[in-house]
Write a protein that holds these residues in place. Structure first.
Motif, mmCIF file in Angstrom:
data_model
loop_
_atom_site.group_PDB
_atom_site.id
_atom_site.type_symbol
_atom_site.label_atom_id
_atom_site.label_comp_id
_atom_site.label_asym_id
_atom_site.label_seq_id
_atom_site.Cartn_x
_atom_site.Cartn_y
_atom_site.Cartn_z
ATOM 1 N N LEU A 160 2.597 26.095 -7.519
ATOM 2 C CA LEU A 160 3.091 24.730 -7.579
ATOM 3 C C LEU A 160 2.394 23.873 -6.534
ATOM 4 C CD1 LEU A 160 6.899 25.486 -8.038
ATOM 5 C CD2 LEU A 160 5.281 24.746 -9.789
ATOM 6 N N THR A 161 2.309 22.595 -6.841
ATOM 7 C CA THR A 161 1.618 21.687 -5.922
ATOM 8 C C THR A 161 2.420 21.484 -4.646
ATOM 9 O OG1 THR A 161 0.693 20.574 -7.857
ATOM 10 C CG2 THR A 161 0.517 19.431 -5.771
ATOM 11 N N ASP A 162 3.712 21.335 -4.756
ATOM 12 C CA ASP A 162 4.556 21.138 -3.590
ATOM 13 C C ASP A 162 4.812 22.488 -2.916
ATOM 14 O OD1 ASP A 162 6.226 20.214 -1.685
ATOM 15 O OD2 ASP A 162 7.812 19.517 -3.037
ATOM 16 N N ALA A 163 4.538 22.561 -1.597
ATOM 17 C CA ALA A 163 4.701 23.816 -0.868
ATOM 18 C C ALA A 163 6.174 24.229 -0.793
ATOM 19 C CB ALA A 163 4.120 23.688 0.547
ATOM 20 N N THR A 164 7.055 23.265 -0.608
ATOM 21 C CA THR A 164 8.490 23.595 -0.538
ATOM 22 C C THR A 164 9.001 24.136 -1.877
ATOM 23 O OG1 THR A 164 8.767 21.827 1.089
ATOM 24 C CG2 THR A 164 10.758 22.682 0.036
ATOM 25 N N GLU A 165 8.603 23.507 -2.943
ATOM 26 C CA GLU A 165 9.013 23.967 -4.267
ATOM 27 C C GLU A 165 8.397 25.319 -4.598
ATOM 28 O OE1 GLU A 165 9.362 22.115 -8.787
ATOM 29 O OE2 GLU A 165 8.239 21.052 -7.222
ATOM 30 N N GLU A 166 7.154 25.560 -4.135
ATOM 31 C CA GLU A 166 6.522 26.851 -4.343
ATOM 32 C C GLU A 166 7.273 27.958 -3.604
ATOM 33 O OE1 GLU A 166 3.853 29.839 -5.479
ATOM 34 O OE2 GLU A 166 4.198 27.823 -6.264
ATOM 35 N N ALA A 167 7.711 27.679 -2.354
ATOM 36 C CA ALA A 167 8.468 28.667 -1.589
ATOM 37 C C ALA A 167 9.810 28.970 -2.267
ATOM 38 C CB ALA A 167 8.686 28.163 -0.164
ATOM 39 N N ARG A 168 10.472 27.947 -2.775
ATOM 40 C CA ARG A 168 11.741 28.182 -3.478
ATOM 41 C C ARG A 168 11.531 28.994 -4.753
ATOM 42 N NH1 ARG A 168 12.932 22.571 -2.241
ATOM 43 N NH2 ARG A 168 12.400 22.066 -4.411
ATOM 44 N N GLN A 186 0.824 -1.211 0.000
ATOM 45 C CA GLN A 186 0.000 0.000 0.000
ATOM 46 C C GLN A 186 0.862 1.266 0.000
ATOM 47 O OE1 GLN A 186 -2.680 0.197 3.304
ATOM 48 N NE2 GLN A 186 -3.736 2.030 2.543
ATOM 49 N N GLU A 187 1.937 1.270 0.807
ATOM 50 C CA GLU A 187 2.836 2.425 0.832
ATOM 51 C C GLU A 187 3.533 2.617 -0.517
ATOM 52 O OE1 GLU A 187 3.436 4.748 3.038
ATOM 53 O OE2 GLU A 187 1.896 3.974 4.401
ATOM 54 N N ILE A 188 3.938 1.530 -1.126
ATOM 55 C CA ILE A 188 4.603 1.637 -2.430
ATOM 56 C C ILE A 188 3.643 2.175 -3.488
ATOM 57 C CG2 ILE A 188 5.639 0.279 -4.291
ATOM 58 C CD1 ILE A 188 6.864 -1.523 -2.169
ATOM 59 N N THR A 189 2.372 1.716 -3.424
ATOM 60 C CA THR A 189 1.378 2.197 -4.377
ATOM 61 C C THR A 189 1.113 3.691 -4.192
ATOM 62 O OG1 THR A 189 0.343 0.013 -4.378
ATOM 63 C CG2 THR A 189 -0.957 1.837 -5.251
ATOM 64 N N LEU A 190 1.005 4.128 -2.911
ATOM 65 C CA LEU A 190 0.765 5.548 -2.652
ATOM 66 C C LEU A 190 1.941 6.409 -3.128
ATOM 67 C CD1 LEU A 190 -0.872 5.440 0.897
ATOM 68 C CD2 LEU A 190 -1.995 5.891 -1.287
ATOM 69 N N ARG A 191 3.148 5.952 -2.904
ATOM 70 C CA ARG A 191 4.314 6.723 -3.335
ATOM 71 C C ARG A 191 4.414 6.777 -4.863
ATOM 72 N NH1 ARG A 191 9.165 5.029 0.905
ATOM 73 N NH2 ARG A 191 8.073 5.727 2.812
ATOM 74 N N ASP A 192 4.083 5.667 -5.512
ATOM 75 C CA ASP A 192 4.080 5.677 -6.975
ATOM 76 C C ASP A 192 3.038 6.641 -7.529
ATOM 77 O OD1 ASP A 192 6.099 3.859 -6.992
ATOM 78 O OD2 ASP A 192 4.797 2.104 -7.323
ATOM 79 N N CYS A 193 1.859 6.653 -6.915
ATOM 80 C CA CYS A 193 0.808 7.574 -7.364
ATOM 81 C C CYS A 193 1.209 9.031 -7.113
ATOM 82 C CB CYS A 193 -0.509 7.248 -6.650
ATOM 83 S SG CYS A 193 -1.194 5.634 -7.087
ATOM 84 N N ALA A 194 1.829 9.262 -5.945
ATOM 85 C CA ALA A 194 2.258 10.625 -5.647
ATOM 86 C C ALA A 194 3.352 11.083 -6.624
ATOM 87 C CB ALA A 194 2.765 10.708 -4.208
ATOM 88 N N LYS A 214 3.782 10.029 -9.757
ATOM 89 C CA LYS A 214 3.147 10.296 -11.056
ATOM 90 C C LYS A 214 2.369 11.603 -11.040
ATOM 91 C CE LYS A 214 2.671 5.416 -12.352
ATOM 92 N NZ LYS A 214 1.705 4.321 -12.672
ATOM 93 N N CYS A 215 1.682 11.870 -9.898
ATOM 94 C CA CYS A 215 0.930 13.123 -9.797
ATOM 95 C C CYS A 215 1.873 14.330 -9.816
ATOM 96 C CB CYS A 215 0.089 13.118 -8.520
ATOM 97 S SG CYS A 215 -0.905 14.610 -8.282
ATOM 98 N N MET A 216 2.998 14.217 -9.121
ATOM 99 C CA MET A 216 3.952 15.324 -9.113
ATOM 100 C C MET A 216 4.610 15.509 -10.476
ATOM 101 S SD MET A 216 3.890 16.777 -6.171
ATOM 102 C CE MET A 216 5.379 17.715 -6.318
ATOM 103 N N ARG A 217 4.735 14.439 -11.230
ATOM 104 C CA ARG A 217 5.363 14.543 -12.547
ATOM 105 C C ARG A 217 4.400 15.102 -13.594
ATOM 106 N NH1 ARG A 217 7.022 9.831 -12.713
ATOM 107 N NH2 ARG A 217 5.432 8.829 -14.011
ATOM 108 N N HIS A 218 3.152 14.734 -13.534
ATOM 109 C CA HIS A 218 2.178 15.161 -14.543
ATOM 110 C C HIS A 218 1.367 16.385 -14.110
ATOM 111 C CE1 HIS A 218 2.918 11.630 -17.041
ATOM 112 N NE2 HIS A 218 2.828 10.870 -15.950
ATOM 113 N N LYS A 219 1.197 16.613 -12.814
ATOM 114 C CA LYS A 219 0.405 17.739 -12.305
ATOM 115 C C LYS A 219 1.252 18.536 -11.321
ATOM 116 C CE LYS A 219 -4.007 15.310 -12.768
ATOM 117 N NZ LYS A 219 -5.226 14.874 -12.067
#
Length: 442
Positions: free
Chosen positions: A213-221, A189-197, A199-204
């Protein structure tokens, strides 16, 4: 090439000798003659392109003999190469030796023939080490003697790979792991969630609705990088501005709230503005002085021009008694009015004595003995160009002086008061000091 001399003069002499006295040997040679059009046409007709042979019989025969010789040579070479590459020295049809003629040579034959007799083959006839008909190795099934047969290479068996899909660690009926089902299910289940996350970060990666940006840390940078880039752009633009733009008034206070940011800059700008206004007022004073000077110069020029005319010209016209053009008399009821004379009559002896007494003992107020106004003489005694050494004469003023008498009277007193300053500065008043300038009192 110019030979190197022992001195600069020797180099110049050598250069002059090469350029002027020596002649290149190529100029004495006969020019090379190129082929003429007749020779080119004859060379083009040597070969017949339709029948594909030379037009001269002798050349055609020699060319055929040369081609036959080259053909036989290439065929023999191809035959030698074939015999060298094949591992048999006899013909399989008639069982006759193919290299028997090489054994009759006394010197042992050439290197290729010796290689054929010794069994040194240039390249193998097959890329496998077994007989492709019987699938047995060459050491068992080969046409060469047992001692000359090639040895098979020992091969190591490689590891057998089994597809991972065929190995199952869970029960396909109950869909549960055979060992540690709970831990492995949580891991999956953890591996599936990380894979989905991922893919979501790569496409969205960017949210088009919220524009971030979706990621708060990347948005701050990203925001920090944008702010730094904008600040750098503003600082670079300010550094590129000329020095005159650094003291603009908008940098001293806020244009919207009118809050003062740099009071020292505002005070400096106000002092500079006051000094500029003072310089403008000095300009007006200077213009008025120049105008008065022009009036004085016009009066002096008019007086000089009139002084050059003799008074006898006026007396000659008046003695005549009539006008020589209209014949009108100067006396009587129909007389013609003469204009007042502008010239000055020559004084007699008594007049010269009175003039001397008026000049030395005291003249009437506002005039001198020569008839020129005192204000005019006072202005002419100043350091005025073109009028310092000009002679004066006459007692009448010009029309410009009559027209501007009020302006002249207003500025005559100021001219006398400013005479020392005008002589020291050559008719140019000094500019006032700018407040805030180094080395001057503000």
């Amino acid at each position: 090439a110019v030979p190197a001399g022992s001195s600069w003069l020797a180099d110049l002499n050598a250069y002059e000798s090469v350029k002027r006295k020596e002649v290149h040997p190529q100029h004495f040679e006969k020019p090379v003659r190129g082929p003429t059009s007749q020779e080119v046409a004859l060379a083009q007709r040597v070969f017949d392109p339709v029948r594909q042979h030379y037009r001269e019989e002798a050349r055609e025969a020699s060319q055929l003999a040369y081609e036959e010789q080259q053909r036989v040579r290439h065929l023999n070479r191809a035959r030698d190469v074939q015999i060298r590459r094949e591992k048999r020295d006899f013909d399989i049809v008639n069982l006759q030796g193919r290299i028997d003629g090489l054994a009759d040579q006394q010197d042992g034959g050439s290197r290729s023939s010796r290689g054929l007799r010794e069994g040194k083959i240039a390249m193998p006839s097959s890329y496998v080490d077994y007989n492709i008909v019987s699938n047995t190795p060459f050491d068992e099934h080969h046409w060469a003697p047992p001692d000359n047969r090639p040895r098979a290479h020992q091969k190591q068996g490689r590891q057998r790979l089994v597809p991972a899909a065929t190995l199952r660690e869970y029960n396909i009926v109950s869909n549960r792991y055979l060992e540690g089902h709970e831990e492995k299910a949580y891991r999956d289940q953890e591996i599936t969630l990380r894979d989905c996350a991922q893919k979501c970060m790569r496409h969205k990666r960017f949210d088009p609705v919220l524009q971030r940006l979706t990621d708060a840390t990347e948005e701050a940078r990203a925001r920090a990088a944008d702010d730094a880039r904008q600040t750098e752009t503003v600082m670079d633009a300010e550094a590129r501005q000329p020095l005159s733009f650094h003291g603009r008034e908008a940098k001293g206070f806020d244009l919207i709230t009118h809050a003062v940011k740099d009071p020292e800059l505002l005070r400096t700008l106000e002092a500079a503005e006051a000094a500029r206004v003072a310089r403008y007022s000095t300009r007006h004073v200077y213009d008025d002085a120049v105008k008065a000077h022009d009036i004085v110069m016009q009066d002096a020029a008019e007086a000089q021009r009139v002084a050059l005319v003799s008074h006898e010209r006026v007396l000659e016209t008046s003695r005549r008694g009539h006008d020589i053009l209209s014949n009108q008399p100067f006396d009587g009821p129909m007389r013609k009015q003469l204009p007042p004379p502008r010239t000055t009559p020559q004084p007699d002896t008594w007049g010269k004595v009175m003039r001397y007494h008026l000049t030395e003992g005291g003249a009437p107020s506002g005039h001198r003995g020569d008839g020129i106004p005192a204000q005019t003489l006072e202005a002419l005694r100043l350091n005025v160009p073109h009028a310092r050494h000009a002679p004066l004469g006459g007692s009448l003023t010009s029309r410009a002086s009559m027209r501007d008498s009020a302006a002249f009277a207003a500025h005559s007193g100021s001219l006398s008061a400013r005479a020392p300053a005008m002589q020291a500065t050559c008719w140019a008043p000094p500019a006032p000091a700018v407040p805030g300038t180094p080395g001057r009192a503000s």
